[in-house]
Write a protein that holds these residues in place. Structure first.
Motif, PDB file in Angstrom:
ATOM      1  N   MET A  79       0.826  -1.207   0.000  1.00  0.00           N
ATOM      2  CA  MET A  79       0.000   0.000   0.000  1.00  0.00           C
ATOM      3  C   MET A  79       0.858   1.255   0.000  1.00  0.00           C
ATOM      4  N   PRO A  80       0.395   2.316  -0.664  1.00  0.00           N
ATOM      5  CA  PRO A  80       1.026   3.619  -0.474  1.00  0.00           C
ATOM      6  C   PRO A  80       0.591   4.186   0.873  1.00  0.00           C
ATOM      7  N   VAL A  81       1.160   5.331   1.242  1.00  0.00           N
ATOM      8  CA  VAL A  81       0.823   5.857   2.571  1.00  0.00           C
ATOM      9  C   VAL A  81      -0.627   6.336   2.626  1.00  0.00           C
ATOM     10  N   ARG A  82      -1.158   6.763   1.481  1.00  0.00           N
ATOM     11  CA  ARG A  82      -2.540   7.256   1.489  1.00  0.00           C
ATOM     12  C   ARG A  82      -3.329   6.554   0.404  1.00  0.00           C
ATOM     13  N   VAL A  83      -4.542   6.169   0.733  1.00  0.00           N
ATOM     14  CA  VAL A  83      -5.448   5.665  -0.298  1.00  0.00           C
ATOM     15  C   VAL A  83      -6.791   6.355  -0.116  1.00  0.00           C
ATOM     16  N   SER A  84      -7.565   6.406  -1.191  1.00  0.00           N
ATOM     17  CA  SER A  84      -8.867   7.056  -1.099  1.00  0.00           C
ATOM     18  C   SER A  84      -9.837   6.142  -0.355  1.00  0.00           C
ATOM     19  N   THR A  85     -10.910   6.714   0.113  1.00  0.00           N
ATOM     20  CA  THR A  85     -11.928   5.935   0.815  1.00  0.00           C
ATOM     21  C   THR A  85     -12.512   4.875  -0.098  1.00  0.00           C
ATOM     22  N   SER A  86     -12.710   5.251  -1.382  1.00  0.00           N
ATOM     23  CA  SER A  86     -13.312   4.277  -2.299  1.00  0.00           C
ATOM     24  C   SER A  86     -12.365   3.092  -2.528  1.00  0.00           C
ATOM     25  N   THR A  87     -11.049   3.365  -2.564  1.00  0.00           N
ATOM     26  CA  THR A  87     -10.094   2.256  -2.709  1.00  0.00           C
ATOM     27  C   THR A  87     -10.180   1.335  -1.497  1.00  0.00           C
ATOM     28  N   MET A  88     -10.288   1.950  -0.329  1.00  0.00           N
ATOM     29  CA  MET A  88     -10.346   1.146   0.896  1.00  0.00           C
ATOM     30  C   MET A  88     -11.619   0.287   0.909  1.00  0.00           C
ATOM     31  N   TYR A  89     -12.744   0.887   0.493  1.00  0.00           N
ATOM     32  CA  TYR A  89     -13.988   0.101   0.448  1.00  0.00           C
ATOM     33  C   TYR A  89     -13.860  -1.050  -0.554  1.00  0.00           C
ATOM     34  N   TYR A  90     -13.185  -0.765  -1.683  1.00  0.00           N
ATOM     35  CA  TYR A  90     -12.980  -1.815  -2.687  1.00  0.00           C
ATOM     36  C   TYR A  90     -12.204  -2.982  -2.068  1.00  0.00           C
ATOM     37  N   LEU A  91     -11.123  -2.655  -1.336  1.00  0.00           N
ATOM     38  CA  LEU A  91     -10.313  -3.715  -0.727  1.00  0.00           C
ATOM     39  C   LEU A  91     -11.103  -4.472   0.342  1.00  0.00           C
ATOM     40  N   LEU A  92     -11.920  -3.737   1.094  1.00  0.00           N
ATOM     41  CA  LEU A  92     -12.727  -4.407   2.131  1.00  0.00           C
ATOM     42  C   LEU A  92     -13.777  -5.320   1.509  1.00  0.00           C
ATOM     43  N   ASP A  93     -14.339  -4.873   0.384  1.00  0.00           N
ATOM     44  CA  ASP A  93     -15.303  -5.737  -0.322  1.00  0.00           C
ATOM     45  C   ASP A  93     -14.625  -7.026  -0.778  1.00  0.00           C
ATOM     46  N   LEU A  94     -13.368  -6.894  -1.264  1.00  0.00           N
ATOM     47  CA  LEU A  94     -12.630  -8.087  -1.691  1.00  0.00           C
ATOM     48  C   LEU A  94     -12.355  -9.007  -0.490  1.00  0.00           C
ATOM     49  N   ALA A  95     -12.080  -8.395   0.670  1.00  0.00           N
ATOM     50  CA  ALA A  95     -11.837  -9.211   1.874  1.00  0.00           C
ATOM     51  C   ALA A  95     -13.080 -10.011   2.239  1.00  0.00           C
ATOM     52  N   ASP A  96     -14.259  -9.450   1.952  1.00  0.00           N
ATOM     53  CA  ASP A  96     -15.507 -10.197   2.196  1.00  0.00           C
ATOM     54  C   ASP A  96     -15.735 -11.253   1.113  1.00  0.00           C
ATOM     55  N   LYS A  97     -15.408 -10.867  -0.138  1.00  0.00           N
ATOM     56  CA  LYS A  97     -15.720 -11.744  -1.267  1.00  0.00           C
ATOM     57  C   LYS A  97     -14.803 -12.976  -1.289  1.00  0.00           C
ATOM     58  N   TYR A  98     -13.495 -12.760  -1.138  1.00  0.00           N
ATOM     59  CA  TYR A  98     -12.535 -13.867  -1.255  1.00  0.00           C
ATOM     60  C   TYR A  98     -12.038 -14.365   0.103  1.00  0.00           C
ATOM     61  N   ASP A 116      -9.197 -18.372   3.670  1.00  0.00           N
ATOM     62  CA  ASP A 116      -9.130 -19.714   4.252  1.00  0.00           C
ATOM     63  C   ASP A 116      -8.937 -20.808   3.210  1.00  0.00           C
ATOM     64  N   SER A 117      -8.694 -20.417   1.934  1.00  0.00           N
ATOM     65  CA  SER A 117      -8.372 -21.445   0.942  1.00  0.00           C
ATOM     66  C   SER A 117      -7.384 -20.895  -0.083  1.00  0.00           C
ATOM     67  N   GLU A 118      -6.526 -21.789  -0.589  1.00  0.00           N
ATOM     68  CA  GLU A 118      -5.492 -21.337  -1.534  1.00  0.00           C
ATOM     69  C   GLU A 118      -6.124 -20.803  -2.814  1.00  0.00           C
ATOM     70  N   ASP A 119      -7.180 -21.477  -3.286  1.00  0.00           N
ATOM     71  CA  ASP A 119      -7.818 -21.038  -4.525  1.00  0.00           C
ATOM     72  C   ASP A 119      -8.334 -19.604  -4.396  1.00  0.00           C
ATOM     73  N   LYS A 120      -8.987 -19.344  -3.250  1.00  0.00           N
ATOM     74  CA  LYS A 120      -9.533 -17.993  -3.052  1.00  0.00           C
ATOM     75  C   LYS A 120      -8.394 -16.980  -2.945  1.00  0.00           C
ATOM     76  N   ALA A 121      -7.313 -17.368  -2.260  1.00  0.00           N
ATOM     77  CA  ALA A 121      -6.181 -16.441  -2.096  1.00  0.00           C
ATOM     78  C   ALA A 121      -5.569 -16.113  -3.460  1.00  0.00           C
ATOM     79  N   ARG A 122      -5.403 -17.134  -4.298  1.00  0.00           N
ATOM     80  CA  ARG A 122      -4.809 -16.887  -5.620  1.00  0.00           C
ATOM     81  C   ARG A 122      -5.764 -16.068  -6.488  1.00  0.00           C
ATOM     82  N   ALA A 123      -7.070 -16.349  -6.401  1.00  0.00           N
ATOM     83  CA  ALA A 123      -8.042 -15.570  -7.177  1.00  0.00           C
ATOM     84  C   ALA A 123      -8.033 -14.115  -6.724  1.00  0.00           C
ATOM     85  N   LEU A 124      -7.915 -13.910  -5.426  1.00  0.00           N
ATOM     86  CA  LEU A 124      -7.853 -12.543  -4.886  1.00  0.00           C
ATOM     87  C   LEU A 124      -6.605 -11.824  -5.406  1.00  0.00           C
TER      88      LEU A 124
END
Ligand code: SF4
Ligand code: SF4
Length: 410
Positions: A79-98, A116-124
């Motif tokens: 990560m860079p030192v600053r990210v936008s709120t929308s970027t953070m929400y995008y990453l959090l959505d991915l944390a829920d999805k994968y 919790d699975s290698e397939d999901k980690a690689r897809a992420l």
């Protein structure tokens, strides 16, 4: 009916405490601490103390295995030192999805998404890389270029650390994926307060500092900050008060004799600024926190001054690349930059990099025998010397002469 402000101003304390909005009557607001377990995912609680194996299966994915057979996959997003709120929400959505809905912010400023699975980690990892994120930096790689918050929140910043992070990141991006001899950390601080690190424990540290005394618009002092307080802000008493004929403070001035360019007055008062042509960075190497090898150690300055060259910082980037090249070419496996220098010695390291030794930047104060001890040279003069050597800008010889007189050089 009195206004709420009048009521607060005049009501007795007992009456205030009975009000339903008072924190005493809202126990949920009185909670100071959450139990530590509430911050730990279930899978980690179940396997606490039972993790037995850890394997890097991709530059950006670590597999950890528990003796119970459960596995966890840690996907590291650089990560860079600053990210936008929308970027953070995008990453959090991915944390829920994968993932399992949990993230962790690391000390080097990265984001780890737990799966919790290698397939999901690689897809992420694939989705993140497809969208331009860097997923890598585990193990013997560049962990991140960590910087301080710099101009966005800080009035002390001397240089813009964000541009340094970007310029370096563009050049060093391959090291997030390629194997290096050992872990590599780079920390950038925009001023000597070093909130981003650099002085302390980074393999490579970059610290911004002003190479000359700050500029002051004396008449503005009266408007922008109280002169007496400004005097107290200077740790070496280098600021003098200007008074009117009746002795009333009307401004202030920096003498420049003992100023060590700490920037505290600049932090304190907007009428004080750094000379833009005389700001720059120093480079330090060899620090680390880990107790591996010879243990934790502080960094050491190897290049005292490189003038600021935003936004691309070509000299700085070239110097950092040279340091990494020398380390990669000479280090044994598992040997961090400081460990390499401990093995071959500083002299050899300077010889390999081709950099002058720091003491070579410092001119002796006096040619007379016995006066070549550098410790006698005030930091301010040293910086003027460094400036002259690197930037070729003005050296206020009158101040140098005055300084020499102050120290009674024969
Ligand atoms: S290192 Fe300096 S510029 Fe950066 S956040 Fe800390 S005080 Fe501010
Ligand atoms: S930069 Fe630091 S030492 Fe120099 S005048 Fe300001 S407060 Fe004093």
């Amino acid at each position: 009916m009195p206004s709420i402000l009048d009521w607060i101003a005049t009501a007795p304390l007992e009456e205030l405490r009975k009000h339903p909005a008072h924190p005493q009557n809202r126990p949920e607001k009185m909670l100071r601490y959450f139990p530590a377990k509430s911050w730990i995912p279930d899978i980690c609680q179940r396997n606490y103390g039972k993790w037995i194996r850890r394997k890097i299966i991709d530059p950006g994915i670590i597999e950890v295995v528990s003796e119970t057979g459960e596995k966890l996959y840690l996907v590291k997003v650089v990560m860079p030192v600053r990210v936008s709120t929308s970027t953070m929400y995008y990453l959090l959505d991915l944390a829920d999805k994968y993932g399992i809905g949990w993230i962790q912010a690391t000390k080097m400023g990265n984001l780890v998404i737990l799966c919790d699975s290698e397939d999901k980690a690689r897809a992420l990892a694939k989705e993140l890389r497809d969208n331009g994120f860097v997923v890598g930096g585990w193990g013997s790689r560049l962990w991140n270029i960590k910087i301080c918050s710099t101009y966005l929140t800080c009035t002390t910043a001397v240089v813009d650390a964000v541009t340094i992070e970007k310029a370096l990141g563009e050049e060093l991006i391959k090291y997030f994926y390629e194997e290096l001899p050992a872990k590599l950390t780079i920390k950038v601080s925009a001023c000597p307060n070093a909130c981003g690190g650099g002085f302390d424990a980074a393999d490579i540290g970059i610290v911004g500092y002003p190479a000359s005394v700050p500029l002051m618009e004396g008449w503005r002092i009266r408007v922008l900050c109280p002169p007496r307080s400004l005097l107290e802000a200077c740790p070496v008493g280098d600021i003098k008060m200007i008074t009117d004929e009746k002795g009333r403070p009307i401004g202030a001035d920096i003498r420049g004799m003992t100023c060590m360019c700490c920037g505290r007055c600049h932090d304190f008062c907007d009428a004080i600024a750094y000379e833009p042509s005389e700001i720059g960075v120093m480079i330090l190497v060899g620090g680390k926190c880990a107790n591996t090898g010879a243990g934790p150690r502080m960094s050491r300055v190897i290049i005292p001054f490189i003038p600021a060259e935003p936004p691309k910082w070509p000299t700085l980037v070239a110097a950092i690349k040279k340091i990494i090249d020398v380390w990669v070419a000479n280090a044994k496996k598992g040997e961090r930059l400081g460990d390499l220098i401990a093995r071959i010695g500083w002299d050899k390291f300077f010889e390999l990099t081709g950099f002058p030794k720091p003491e070579d930047y410092i001119k002796p104060l006096d040619k007379a025998p016995g006066w070549t001890r550098y410790g006698w040279q005030p930091l301010y003069l040293r910086r003027q010397d460094e400036n002259k050597r690197y930037v070729g800008v003005r050296v206020p010889t009158d101040l140098m002469a005055l300084s020499a007189a102050l120290f009674e050089i024969p």
